[in-house]
Design a protein around this motif. Structure first.
Motif, mmCIF file in Angstrom:
data_model
loop_
_atom_site.group_PDB
_atom_site.id
_atom_site.type_symbol
_atom_site.label_atom_id
_atom_site.label_comp_id
_atom_site.label_asym_id
_atom_site.label_seq_id
_atom_site.Cartn_x
_atom_site.Cartn_y
_atom_site.Cartn_z
ATOM 1 N N LEU A 61 32.465 -13.037 20.162
ATOM 2 C CA LEU A 61 32.193 -12.716 21.727
ATOM 3 C C LEU A 61 32.570 -11.421 22.313
ATOM 4 O O LEU A 61 31.808 -10.525 22.795
ATOM 5 C CB LEU A 61 32.741 -13.826 22.628
ATOM 6 N N THR A 62 33.666 -10.865 21.244
ATOM 7 C CA THR A 62 33.938 -9.660 21.806
ATOM 8 C C THR A 62 33.015 -8.327 21.487
ATOM 9 O O THR A 62 33.009 -7.249 22.191
ATOM 10 C CB THR A 62 35.668 -9.363 21.440
ATOM 11 N N ASP A 63 32.600 -8.606 20.225
ATOM 12 C CA ASP A 63 31.785 -7.749 19.632
ATOM 13 C C ASP A 63 30.452 -7.742 20.430
ATOM 14 O O ASP A 63 29.816 -6.719 20.678
ATOM 15 C CB ASP A 63 31.514 -7.935 18.234
ATOM 16 N N LEU A 64 30.128 -8.873 20.692
ATOM 17 C CA LEU A 64 28.765 -9.106 21.568
ATOM 18 C C LEU A 64 28.939 -8.360 23.058
ATOM 19 O O LEU A 64 28.035 -7.491 23.284
ATOM 20 C CB LEU A 64 28.538 -10.549 22.120
ATOM 21 N N LYS A 65 30.135 -8.332 23.602
ATOM 22 C CA LYS A 65 30.354 -7.662 24.904
ATOM 23 C C LYS A 65 30.206 -6.082 24.658
ATOM 24 O O LYS A 65 29.604 -5.256 25.507
ATOM 25 C CB LYS A 65 31.427 -8.048 25.481
ATOM 26 N N ALA A 77 19.137 -13.554 30.662
ATOM 27 C CA ALA A 77 20.414 -12.529 30.384
ATOM 28 C C ALA A 77 19.443 -11.236 30.564
ATOM 29 O O ALA A 77 20.192 -10.240 31.240
ATOM 30 C CB ALA A 77 21.019 -12.708 29.142
ATOM 31 N N HIS A 78 18.239 -11.000 29.755
ATOM 32 C CA HIS A 78 17.679 -9.638 29.644
ATOM 33 C C HIS A 78 17.058 -9.313 31.138
ATOM 34 O O HIS A 78 17.108 -8.390 31.592
ATOM 35 C CB HIS A 78 16.412 -9.833 28.589
ATOM 36 N N ASP A 79 16.531 -10.556 31.773
ATOM 37 C CA ASP A 79 15.854 -10.152 32.907
ATOM 38 C C ASP A 79 17.012 -10.082 34.039
ATOM 39 O O ASP A 79 16.661 -9.492 35.247
ATOM 40 C CB ASP A 79 14.896 -11.336 33.313
ATOM 41 N N THR A 80 18.032 -10.490 33.801
ATOM 42 C CA THR A 80 19.132 -10.468 34.940
ATOM 43 C C THR A 80 19.516 -8.880 34.769
ATOM 44 O O THR A 80 19.698 -8.089 35.862
ATOM 45 C CB THR A 80 20.357 -11.158 34.622
ATOM 46 N N GLY A 111 29.958 -7.266 31.299
ATOM 47 C CA GLY A 111 30.737 -8.752 31.316
ATOM 48 C C GLY A 111 29.647 -9.848 31.747
ATOM 49 O O GLY A 111 29.661 -10.882 31.230
ATOM 50 N N ALA A 112 29.147 -9.654 32.761
ATOM 51 C CA ALA A 112 28.068 -10.552 33.563
ATOM 52 C C ALA A 112 26.819 -10.923 32.505
ATOM 53 O O ALA A 112 26.387 -12.164 32.218
ATOM 54 C CB ALA A 112 27.364 -9.958 34.715
ATOM 55 N N ILE A 113 26.345 -10.030 31.660
ATOM 56 C CA ILE A 113 25.387 -10.104 31.051
ATOM 57 C C ILE A 113 25.907 -11.107 29.619
ATOM 58 O O ILE A 113 25.088 -12.051 29.399
ATOM 59 C CB ILE A 113 24.721 -9.046 30.194
#
Length: 554
Positions: free
Chosen positions: A211-215, A135-138, A241-243
């Protein structure tokens, strides 16, 4: 005393099916997602209503080459509490493969106080570290792609703050140049790698409530600045959203077991010397919901993980510790008292008393939060009765309960006294308060941490750090919580100053805004966000046979 290695003890112990471990805390097969037979993800939110149990935070003195065994004590304490009839769930961090392949080793305990399957946990586990790395490198790839295809956001390639990451110690990647090879290969610029556990995404994952807080947090992440020096975030890039979707499984806590078949939740693994050093809020909340007691740890000493648990994690967790356990070993305290590593097995009460100043500093720092403190003396076979008595007397003089543990050799049975003292401590009144009120500026926070936690005198900023503070004030970032990145080996920012120095200065060379995590990292001394491997990395001693049996892991 057994002569078996940790991995041999682990491999010789039959494990119970993960469904049986889940059932012990009231989870049905539909509440978990098995990854094989002995590990699983927990599906959140948990069904029904749950009253929160007591929270026990385990921290330690400054680590030394002599070893402290903090994770071992955590596991042994949890097993001891379960033996005493208190339903207890552990909440631990996931190991990084950097230390596993390097020098420090894993983070699954040791001897007869381990979380298992230790090979899986210390290696790929359920893939959380890989998901975070990808995710980080994306995001890094999407940033460079945006610049290559026109740079509509006007990003200055010289001011990209989002590096790439890898979950292994690799000093060669600290400074890199990317985009070489002509027009079709991107825009050349200076870049670099951090280790995955230093990624802001790790902090974001560990502090997210759902998950909402994560985004929401992912979208707040600062990726760089424009040519006009205006901040650019993930939300501006429109890839939040993609990450986030790459982390949809990684956000779920992992369930495993101890050697005594008690439940343990292992999730998230930020280092405490370069990040905030605590397992995920979701893991700790889940343990609190499932157990009468939740025993958790914070990375490295109380000056790092302990302080960050109190000041960074608890506001999000919504629960403060009911007791704090500070782990110490006689060997480590003698080392702090000036004894060379080769001589640590020789009795030296005088050096022990001198080195105990380090323990006293950590006890005092944790007491400042208004929470009862218990000392766990993790006893080694070389420790003499005279040394144990001397250290116990040093702690008794502070009116702090102390218990000697032998959990490496005896598992939960070796922490019976500690468990009793911890239960008593959690029944004492507490008056939790943070070092500084919410909303204090960064300089006020750093000064308070330096004086009240480290025992130092003042904070000194480099020219770059001073300029950054002015920028942060304009952006409204100057009152975010501070996360101190500092050597774990000393209360100062100099790894060679042992014991409990006073009147020293903490030197901040630069700041790193972590807007998604919700704090600002203050980089002190020469602490590195990408470690290197030692001259004899642990990987040299590892092997696997034709049947898949691993040796030499620990």
């Amino acid at each position: 005393m057994t002569n078996l290695k940790d991995i041999e003890i682990s491999q010789a112990t039959p494990l119970e099916p993960i469904e049986k471990i889940a059932a012990k805390v009231g989870l049905s097969p539909t509440d978990i997602e098995p990854y094989g037979h002995t590990k699983a993800k927990i599906t959140l939110p948990l069904p029904g209503q749950h009253e929160l149990g007591k929270l026990v935070l385990v921290t330690s003195i400054n680590p030394t080459p002599a070893g402290e065994g903090k994770s071992t004590v955590v596991v042994g304490l949890g097993d001891a509490l379960n033996r005493a009839g208190h339903q207890t769930v552990l909440a631990l961090r996931e190991p990084s493969m950097g230390p596993v392949m390097g020098m420090k080793g894993g983070a699954t305990g040791g001897g007869y106080a381990q979380v298992v399957p230790m090979e899986d946990i210390n290696l790929h586990f359920t893939g959380d570290m890989h998901a975070l790395t990808e995710a980080h490198d994306t995001l890094a790839a999407l940033i460079d792609n945006h610049i290559h295809h026109g740079n509509a956001l006007n990003l200055d390639p010289r001011q990209i703050v989002w590096k790439r990451v890898l979950d292994i110690n690799d000093r060669e990647l600290r400074q890199t140049v990317v985009g070489l090879g002509g027009r079709t290969s991107g825009t050349p610029r200076q870049d670099g790698f951090d280790i995955t556990v230093a990624s802001e995404l790790m902090a974001v994952l560990c502090l997210s409530e759902d998950l909402t807080d994560l985004k929401r947090r992912v979208n707040r992440i600062l990726i760089g600045y424009t040519y006009d020096r205006e901040p650019v975030t993930v939300a501006d890039l429109k890839v939040g959203g993609a990450i986030t979707l790459l982390l949809k499984d990684a956000i779920k806590p992992n369930l495993v077991q101890t050697l005594e078949h008690n439940p343990a939740i292992i999730h998230g693994g930020p280092f405490a010397n370069i990040a905030h050093g605590c397992n995920s809020v979701l893991a700790t909340q889940t343990a609190l919901q499932l157990g009468d007691f939740a025993v958790t740890e914070a990375g490295f000493g109380a000056d790092l993980g302990g302080e960050k648990f109190m000041d960074i994690k608890t506001p999000v967790l919504g629960k403060t510790p009911d007791a704090v356990v500070v782990v110490a070993t006689i060997r480590a305290l003698k080392y702090n008292g000036g004894v060379k590593r080769a001589d640590l097995e020789q009795e030296n009460v005088a050096a022990l008393k001198q080195g105990s100043a380090n323990l006293k500093r950590h006890i005092k720092s944790m007491q400042q939060y208004g929470v009862p403190v218990v000392v766990a003396i993790n006893r080694f076979t070389s420790d003499t009765d005279a040394e144990v008595a001397a250290l116990t007397a040093e702690v008794d003089a502070l009116a702090v309960p102390a218990a000697t543990t032998t959990v490496w050799a005896d598992g939960g049975a070796g922490a019976t006294d500690l468990a009793e003292k911890v239960v008593t401590a959690t029944q004492q009144p507490k008056d939790f308060h943070r070092l500084v009120p919410a909303g204090a500026d960064l300089m006020t926070q750093m000064t308070a941490i330096t004086q009240k936690i480290y025992g130092g005198a003042k904070v000194e900023l480099s020219g770059k750090a001073q300029r950054q503070l002015k920028t942060f004030a304009k952006q409204g970032w100057d009152k975010l919580p501070v996360c101190m990145a500092k050597t774990q080996y000393s209360l100062t920012d100099d790894a060679h100053q042992l014991g409990a120095p006073t009147e020293f200065t903490i030197h901040v060379r630069e700041f790193a805004p972590r807007l998604g995590a919700g704090f600002v990292v203050a980089l002190t001394g020469n602490v590195l966000t990408m470690p290197g491997l030692p001259s004899h990395p642990a990987a040299l001693d590892m092997d696997i046979d034709a049947e898949g049996k691993i040796t030499g892991l620990f």
